[in-house]
Write an enzyme that holds these catalytic residues in place. Structure first.
Site, mmCIF file in Angstrom:
data_model
loop_
_atom_site.group_PDB
_atom_site.id
_atom_site.type_symbol
_atom_site.label_atom_id
_atom_site.label_comp_id
_atom_site.label_asym_id
_atom_site.label_seq_id
_atom_site.Cartn_x
_atom_site.Cartn_y
_atom_site.Cartn_z
ATOM 1 C CE1 TYR A 133 -3.248 2.860 0.561
ATOM 2 C CE2 TYR A 133 -3.759 1.944 2.713
ATOM 3 C CZ TYR A 133 -4.002 2.863 1.732
ATOM 4 O OH TYR A 133 -5.000 3.798 1.898
ATOM 5 C CE LYS A 161 -6.000 1.906 -1.779
ATOM 6 N NZ LYS A 161 -6.766 2.072 -0.520
#
Length: 286
Positions: A133, A161
């Protein structure tokens, strides 16, 4: 390579009188899964994971797993105390999760070498894929391109992400072939999909999730004129959903739909009335 293709919704954590509203959580999970999204991300930023203790995080995960099929739940795993993080990871891995979504350690601002070591330590300890992330505006640390490319070479790290706001990094990840890229900035969804992102983890997909699924399908079918039109119809809603700190506007609109109560945990505050009314008007026009 494990595939995380599709629209994933970072599900909010409903509250009622300060406690987790598990009935609303199960109801919302079923509603989103029935819309055709790929799956749900539990205890991400939108899920207010920072306001949940570890037992609450596991309880939220267990409740979602009651409604979600195996392989359709990703669990957030965040922290800056590595030993505690790895302990929580082992508890999570007793559940049938598809992957773990892991940001860089926040607040302490480790070196690039330390960041690489951190992600590889988490990946080494995992029995499921890891999704990096990359969100420097929340963690306070920027993953340099060379560091990011080194990190994703780990065989258990399967996706990123992408909230880094760095197009060169995005292009390098796409070109590497080592990982899938999931768009994490909702307003960049159309352009990211056209560049080759496999999907998105999108908070705004709580609202009219079937339209986000339609957008992805149109891009995949090379129906770019139609996809652009779909995206532009969604843009005013996406912008309004981030007019105040996430997830307050999302919760306000979900409450308007009768799915949850609009409550957040302090220090977060509920959505303002003006924003809530604007969202309701936009929803009626979609």
């Amino acid at each position: 390579m494990s595939s995380f293709q599709g629209i994933w919704v970072p599900i909010v954590t409903p509250f009622a009188d300060g406690a987790i509203d598990f009935a609303a959580l199960r109801r919302l999970s079923s509603h989103l899964l029935d819309s055709g999204v790929a799956g749900l991300v539990v205890c991400g930023t939108t899920g207010e994971a920072a306001a949940l203790d570890k037992d609450e995080q596991l309880a939220v995960l267990d409740a979602v797993l009651e409604t979600a099929p195996a392989g359709r739940v990703i669990m957030g795993l965040a922290g800056n105390h590595l030993k505690s993080l790895l302990s929580l990871q082992q508890q999570i891995l007793k559940r049938p999760v598809a992957a773990l979504l892991v940001p860089a350690p926040y607040y302490i601002r480790p070196s690039q070498a330390a960041l690489e070591s951190f992600f590889h330590s988490v990946a080494d300890a995992s029995s499921v894929p890891i999704i990096v992330y990359d969100i420097p505006y929340r963690t306070g640390v920027t993953l340099q391109q060379s560091t990011l490319l080194n990190i994703v070479r780990h065989p258990r790290i399967k996706a990123v992400k992408d909230c880094g706001g760095n197009l060169e990094n995005t292009l390098a990840l796409l070109a590497s072939g080592d990982v899938e890229v999931l768009c994490g900035e909702d307003l960049q969804l159309f352009s990211a999909l056209c560049l080759g992102a496999c999907g998105a983890i999108a908070a705004s997909a709580h609202i009219r999730p079937e339209r986000f699924v339609q957008l992805l399908q149109q891009v995949q079918a090379q129906q770019l004129h139609a996809a652009r039109a779909t995206f532009l119809q969604l843009v005013p809603m996406i912008q309004a959903l981030f007019a105040e700190p996430n997830p307050a506007p999302v919760k306000a609109l979900l409450a308007h739909q009768g799915l949850i109560e609009p409550q957040l945990r302090a220090p977060m505050q509920d959505c303002g009335q003006a924003t809530a009314e604007r969202l309701q008007n936009l929803l009626a026009s979609l």
